[in-house]
Design an enzyme around this catalytic site. Structure first.
Site, PDB file in Angstrom:
ATOM      1  N   SER A 213     -29.359 -62.858  51.044  1.00  0.00           N
ATOM      2  CA  SER A 213     -28.901 -63.307  52.187  1.00  0.00           C
ATOM      3  C   SER A 213     -28.269 -62.238  53.199  1.00  0.00           C
ATOM      4  O   SER A 213     -27.808 -60.952  52.407  1.00  0.00           O
ATOM      5  CB  SER A 213     -27.803 -64.434  51.847  1.00  0.00           C
ATOM      6  OG  SER A 213     -26.964 -64.759  53.421  1.00  0.00           O
TER       7      SER A 213
ATOM      8  N   TYR B 198     -19.710 -66.993  48.428  1.00  0.00           N
ATOM      9  CA  TYR B 198     -21.192 -67.028  48.429  1.00  0.00           C
ATOM     10  C   TYR B 198     -21.666 -65.654  48.661  1.00  0.00           C
ATOM     11  O   TYR B 198     -22.540 -65.379  47.977  1.00  0.00           O
ATOM     12  CB  TYR B 198     -21.385 -68.006  49.901  1.00  0.00           C
ATOM     13  CG  TYR B 198     -22.880 -68.011  50.343  1.00  0.00           C
ATOM     14  CD1 TYR B 198     -23.829 -68.774  49.320  1.00  0.00           C
ATOM     15  CD2 TYR B 198     -23.321 -67.461  51.201  1.00  0.00           C
ATOM     16  CE1 TYR B 198     -25.074 -68.788  49.761  1.00  0.00           C
ATOM     17  CE2 TYR B 198     -24.815 -67.260  51.759  1.00  0.00           C
ATOM     18  CZ  TYR B 198     -25.549 -68.060  50.879  1.00  0.00           C
ATOM     19  OH  TYR B 198     -26.821 -68.225  51.224  1.00  0.00           O
TER      20      TYR B 198
HETATM   21  P1  NDP Z   1     -31.674 -76.188  51.213  1.00  0.00           P
HETATM   22  O1  NDP Z   1     -30.434 -76.701  51.143  1.00  0.00           O
HETATM   23  O2  NDP Z   1     -32.629 -76.645  52.121  1.00  0.00           O
HETATM   24  O3  NDP Z   1     -32.493 -75.977  49.868  1.00  0.00           O
HETATM   25  C1  NDP Z   1     -31.941 -75.442  48.835  1.00  0.00           C
HETATM   26  C2  NDP Z   1     -32.750 -75.791  47.429  1.00  0.00           C
HETATM   27  O4  NDP Z   1     -32.170 -75.406  46.423  1.00  0.00           O
HETATM   28  C3  NDP Z   1     -32.986 -77.283  47.541  1.00  0.00           C
HETATM   29  O5  NDP Z   1     -34.417 -77.574  47.180  1.00  0.00           O
HETATM   30  C4  NDP Z   1     -32.345 -78.013  46.485  1.00  0.00           C
HETATM   31  O6  NDP Z   1     -32.986 -78.895  45.685  1.00  0.00           O
HETATM   32  C5  NDP Z   1     -32.225 -76.602  45.507  1.00  0.00           C
HETATM   33  N1  NDP Z   1     -31.039 -76.633  44.740  1.00  0.00           N
HETATM   34  C6  NDP Z   1     -29.932 -76.547  44.348  1.00  0.00           C
HETATM   35  N2  NDP Z   1     -29.522 -76.726  43.457  1.00  0.00           N
HETATM   36  C7  NDP Z   1     -30.337 -76.596  42.654  1.00  0.00           C
HETATM   37  C8  NDP Z   1     -30.200 -76.915  40.987  1.00  0.00           C
HETATM   38  N3  NDP Z   1     -29.100 -76.840  40.340  1.00  0.00           N
HETATM   39  N4  NDP Z   1     -31.404 -76.715  40.368  1.00  0.00           N
HETATM   40  C9  NDP Z   1     -32.665 -76.748  41.121  1.00  0.00           C
HETATM   41  N5  NDP Z   1     -32.713 -76.596  42.402  1.00  0.00           N
HETATM   42  C10 NDP Z   1     -31.498 -76.655  43.108  1.00  0.00           C
HETATM   43  O7  NDP Z   1     -31.361 -74.863  51.815  1.00  0.00           O
HETATM   44  P2  NDP Z   1     -32.468 -73.403  52.063  1.00  0.00           P
HETATM   45  O8  NDP Z   1     -33.909 -73.592  52.151  1.00  0.00           O
HETATM   46  O9  NDP Z   1     -31.755 -72.749  53.202  1.00  0.00           O
HETATM   47  O10 NDP Z   1     -31.898 -72.408  50.687  1.00  0.00           O
HETATM   48  C11 NDP Z   1     -33.003 -71.576  50.118  1.00  0.00           C
HETATM   49  C12 NDP Z   1     -32.426 -70.306  49.917  1.00  0.00           C
HETATM   50  O11 NDP Z   1     -32.167 -69.405  50.667  1.00  0.00           O
HETATM   51  C13 NDP Z   1     -30.799 -70.421  48.877  1.00  0.00           C
HETATM   52  O12 NDP Z   1     -30.897 -69.464  48.072  1.00  0.00           O
HETATM   53  C14 NDP Z   1     -30.093 -69.846  50.180  1.00  0.00           C
HETATM   54  O13 NDP Z   1     -28.825 -69.505  49.922  1.00  0.00           O
HETATM   55  C15 NDP Z   1     -30.786 -69.061  50.746  1.00  0.00           C
HETATM   56  N6  NDP Z   1     -30.536 -68.386  52.150  1.00  0.00           N
HETATM   57  C16 NDP Z   1     -30.584 -69.512  53.208  1.00  0.00           C
HETATM   58  C17 NDP Z   1     -30.030 -69.202  54.559  1.00  0.00           C
HETATM   59  C18 NDP Z   1     -29.927 -70.282  55.556  1.00  0.00           C
HETATM   60  O14 NDP Z   1     -29.179 -69.999  56.589  1.00  0.00           O
HETATM   61  N7  NDP Z   1     -30.370 -71.432  55.401  1.00  0.00           N
HETATM   62  C19 NDP Z   1     -29.728 -67.859  54.753  1.00  0.00           C
HETATM   63  C20 NDP Z   1     -29.753 -66.845  53.721  1.00  0.00           C
HETATM   64  C21 NDP Z   1     -30.158 -67.225  52.498  1.00  0.00           C
HETATM   65  P3  NDP Z   1     -32.503 -79.986  44.921  1.00  0.00           P
HETATM   66  O15 NDP Z   1     -31.290 -80.634  45.735  1.00  0.00           O
HETATM   67  O16 NDP Z   1     -33.686 -81.162  44.881  1.00  0.00           O
HETATM   68  O17 NDP Z   1     -32.271 -79.748  43.342  1.00  0.00           O
END
Ligand code: NDP
Length: 245
Positions: A139, A152
């Site tokens: 990030s 974070y």
């Molecule tokens: P979302 O919340 O839309 O997606 C997060 C995903 O992680 C979900 O599919 C969730 O699925 C999964 N997840 C969470 N906990 C678990 C777990 N214990 N096991 C398996 N899967 C898990 O957020 P984003 O798409 O934005 O996030 C994706 C990545 O991008 C993250 O690493 C985030 O830190 C990074 N990021 C995002 C930014 C943003 O502004 N959106 C900016 C910078 C980085 P489920 O709940 O079904 O398990």
């Protein structure tokens, strides 16, 4: 184009789901992983209906055995793993004084340990294949710290450190394994929905409303990094909304 076998964690929403859908249109075979099985299955079915190839594997990345099982399922279904995207992540931000220790633990478990478990599961497979690419989601918060982002940011600094260590080791081993970090700015996904601290949530909601770009932008960038020539690695791509300060 690539026709690769691509495992994506956190594929049930946001960036992971956008990647799955885009990469499936490029003839890749997609293994979707996350905890919400119904959401995963729906995306896999959509991909199949568009003549793409995808399977859904319910996985909690904080459980090492489940992550090992995910890698096994990918190999038993498709024979190999070309790309593994450690995308699952959480961002329940808050200031330290609030003492939201359970949320700190969760971020450490999912963002750091989940990434490490992914690496542990796929690295021996890629070493055997003598090829592969591991893509880790960090990030812009893994480059700079702001109020409320301390834990974070720490997890995302860690993702960058882990990735650089892995990159150096795989380069030295001449294993032909590429390591790529993707560091996005604000992207409109479900990420902010899990922020429970009311003040932080209000600030973040406004920030994301003003600045966030679509998850498809990040999916395009990841596709670009995958499609780079095999002797070339995009080691880190920082991608922000143009208007994000
Ligand atoms: P979302 O919340 O839309 O997606 C997060 C995903 O992680 C979900 O599919 C969730 O699925 C999964 N997840 C969470 N906990 C678990 C777990 N214990 N096991 C398996 N899967 C898990 O957020 P984003 O798409 O934005 O996030 C994706 C990545 O991008 C993250 O690493 C985030 O830190 C990074 N990021 C995002 C930014 C943003 O502004 N959106 C900016 C910078 C980085 P489920 O709940 O079904 O398990």
């Amino acid at each position: 184009m690539s026709e690769k076998v691509i495992v994506i964690t956190g594929a049930s929403s946001g960036i992971g789901a956008a990647c799955a859908k885009l990469l499936a249109t490029k003839n890749n075979k997609i293994v979707l992983a996350a905890r919400r099985k119904k959401r995963l299955q729906k995306i896999a079915t959509e991909i199949q209906q568009e003549n793409g190839s995808a399977i859904a594997v319910q996985t909690d990345v904080t459980d090492q055995a489940q992550v090992q099982e995910l890698a096994k399922k990918a190999v038993s279904e498709y024979g190999r793993i070309d790309v593994w995207i450690n995308n699952a992540g959480l961002m329940p931000r808050s200031e330290f004084i609030k003492g939201r220790i359970e949320e700190w633990d969760k971020m450490i478990d999912v963002n750091i340990k989940g990434t490490l478990y992914g690496i542990a599961a796929v690295l021996p497979i890629m070493r055997k294949q003598k090829s592969g690419q591991i893509i880790n989601l960090a990030s812009v918060a893994g480059h700079a710290i702001s109020i409320g982002s301390g834990v974070y940011s720490a997890t995302k600094f860690a993702v960058r450190a882990i990735s650089e260590g892995l990159r150096q080791e795989e380069a030295a081993a001449k294993s032909n394994i590429r390591v790529t970090v993707i560091s996005p700015g604000a992207v409109a996904t479900e990420l902010t929905e899990h922020v429970k601290d009311p003040e932080t949530k209000a600030q973040l909601d406004q920030f994301y409303k003003d600045y966030a770009i679509g998850a498809d932008r990040i999916a395009n960038t990841i596709a670009f990094a995958i499609d780079a020539p095999e002797d070339t690695t995009m080691n880190e791509i920082v991608i922000r909304p143009t208007i994000q300060k």
